[in-house]
Enzyme design. Structure first.
Site, mmCIF file in Angstrom:
data_model
loop_
_atom_site.group_PDB
_atom_site.id
_atom_site.type_symbol
_atom_site.label_atom_id
_atom_site.label_comp_id
_atom_site.label_asym_id
_atom_site.label_seq_id
_atom_site.Cartn_x
_atom_site.Cartn_y
_atom_site.Cartn_z
ATOM 1 C CE LYS A 163 -3.982 1.756 2.701
ATOM 2 N NZ LYS A 163 -4.826 1.439 3.877
ATOM 3 C CB SER A 182 -8.204 3.174 3.203
ATOM 4 O OG SER A 182 -7.297 2.553 4.122
ATOM 5 C CB SER A 225 -8.428 -0.071 5.929
ATOM 6 O OG SER A 225 -9.144 1.082 6.270
#
Length: 522
Positions: A72, A157, A181
């Site tokens: 990420k 996310s 997330s």
């Protein structure tokens, strides 16, 4: 082996193929690069890696040698941008790797790219990135054929991390989980998503959202893959004082797992209105499967579940205000081109660099942090946090020093695990999600990012409040009103440092559903 077969394999399967020289690390790299080009419209990377680790060609035998992965874009990567999908960090290149990235390189992994995400990890859909939204691989081609430019959201996310694994561009990816997330995108994209115990994995080099809730998480195609990567990444880090000091035992997953004798708790507060009938049916089916396999299934209560979202929002927004205060355009962040005075330059830079959602959370956090509001909000949220964690401690029959000594931590029968849905809905279309999440620019919005979206995050956020591990496992498909099949995820929860139990039960769910085999064949 044909490339259209190889990219659907699990990490454990390709390791076996590498071990017996049936494929080479170069083959894996070529397959994933081909998938990246084929599926580039999904927008799961903010940056792709062009030059790969020389360890891929070395003769050293390493656990992850040549295995493609991604991380990420809020984990530091040396000599490569770490943007948090924000204009504020558009050109930010760190001088060191996050600990988890360093470990993956050291064990021979080959990084393919940085995963797209909601800006500064604030979002539930993967739609709020300055690089554009992440698109869910599921039914993307079908929508194109139908002439529909809409798409299903990947979840947030860590949407890019989930989509990259689901699309076959990587064999695993690393995300971050502050309030669900990792597990929400895993459920939406039909992959396995692990949120470990707080402190089991190092946060060093992870750009913080909420320091006391953030946990690096793992996306894989199978439960065994998840355990394998967890074993590599877990452990104490001198650069992160919040990591667990005692040694964490390795987790092992058998080819077939037995759950006989386990106690599975079903929290009654998780039967909520709005849960899709197919998800409720999958949950009921799993309960019966555990019961038939010799587990004891009982109802438990988490009485403070209704306070999870207010508690989370207060603590998270307060940390956001503190953590993003350093982006003042002088020490960190992108500077506005205009502004005569320091205060004006600071205002213009932050106004330009942050999205409206980020600015709302900063404003809310500053409000909660006002001296006159400390007792009303911060202290009450901290008290609620102890109560929420106490509910889980009671369900698991755990002794917990962070809970009031006057609170009972013994239930009728201590649970090994809790079982709930991961989300109450399958992945919605982007057009529906933007309306649901108040992202469509409509006047008079009530800004659900400040109050939560129960259909998406109700089942998952309390786990971060309690600091305990959980995993989302894909177990089946639901046909939605558009005639498209979308994955369903179920959510298993354990007490802290009980990942072994978590993997054992998750493997049982996986073998009962046979979901991964279906994906390989379709």
């Amino acid at each position: 082996m044909a490339s259209n077969e190889l990219f659907r394999k699990t990490l454990i399967q390709v390791r076996e193929l590498l071990k017996h020289n049936k494929i080479s690390p170069e083959d894996l790299l070529t397959v994933c690069q081909h998938r990246m080009r084929e599926t580039s419209a999904l927008n799961y990377f903010t940056n792709a890696v062009e030059k790969h680790d020389p360890l891929i060609n070395s003769k050293i035998d390493l656990p992850l040698k040549g295995i493609p992965f991604s991380v990420k874009d809020n984990f530091y990567t040396e000599d490569m941008p770490t943007t948090c999908a924000s204009l504020m960090l558009e050109n930010h290149i760190p001088e060191f790797n996050a600990t988890v990235v360093e470990k993956l390189h050291a064990y021979g992994g080959s990084m393919m790219g940085k995963d797209n995400m909601d800006e500064f990890a604030m979002g539930s859909g993967g739609c709020e990135s300055q690089f554009g939204p992440v698109r869910n691989p599921w039914n993307y081609s079908e929508l194109e054929v139908e002439g529909n430019d809409d798409f299903y959201v990947a979840g947030g996310s860590s949407g890019g991390s989930a989509a990259a694994v689901a699309a076959g561009a990587t064999f695993f990816s690393i995300g971050s989980d502050t309030g669900g997330s990792v597990r929400v995108p895993a459920a939406f994209c039909g992959v396995v998503g692990l949120k470990p115990t707080y402190g089991a994995l190092s946060r060093h080099g992870l750009v913080p959202l909420c320091n006391s809730l953030d946990v690096p998480g793992i996306f894989t195609r199978s439960v065994a893959d998840s355990a394998f990567v967890f074993n590599i990444l877990k452990g104490r880090d001198i650069n992160d004082p919040t990591t667990i000091k005692q040694q964490i035992p390795n987790s092992r997953v058998k080819p077939e797992e037995d759950v006989k004798g386990m106690v599975i708790g079903i929290p009654k507060e998780h039967y909520i209105d709005g849960t899709h009938p197919d998800i409720r049916a999958a949950w009921d089916k799993a309960i019966k499967q555990f019961d038939d396999a010799g587990a004891t299934v009982i109802e438990v209560s988490l009485p403070n579940q209704e306070y999870v979202q207010p508690c989370y929002r207060i603590l998270c927004c307060s940390d956001v205000a503190i953590n993003l205060a350093k982006f003042d355009e002088f020490e960190y962040g992108r500077r506005a081109r205009h502004g005569e005075f320091k205060e004006e330059l600071n205002y213009l830079s932050r106004d330009y660099g942050f999205s409206e959602k980020v600015k709302r959370r900063i404003a809310a956090g500053n409000f909660f942090l006002l001296e006159e509001n400390k007792e009303k909000f911060i202290n009450k949220a901290l008290s609620l946090r102890r109560m929420i964690r106490g509910d889980y401690a009671k369900a698991f029959g755990a002794k917990d020093s962070s809970v009031s000594p006057f609170a009972s931590t013994s239930g009728p029968l201590p649970c090994d695990l809790l079982l709930t849905p991961t989300t109450s809905v399958t992945s919605p279309l982007h057009s529906s999600f933007t309306a649901m999440a108040d992202l469509d620019g409509t006047e008079g919005q009530d800004h659900k990012d400040l109050v939560g979206m129960p259909e998406v995050d109700y089942h998952v956020t309390g786990i971060n409040i309690a600091g305990i591990p959980a995993i989302s496992v894909p177990v089946g498909l639901s046909t939605n009103q558009h005639g498209h099949e979308m994955p369903i995820g179920l959510h298993l929860v354990a007490w802290e440092q009980q990942e072994n139990k978590l993997f054992r039960a998750a493997k049982f769910l996986e073998q009962e559903s046979n979901f991964q085999q279906w994906v390989e064949n379709n």
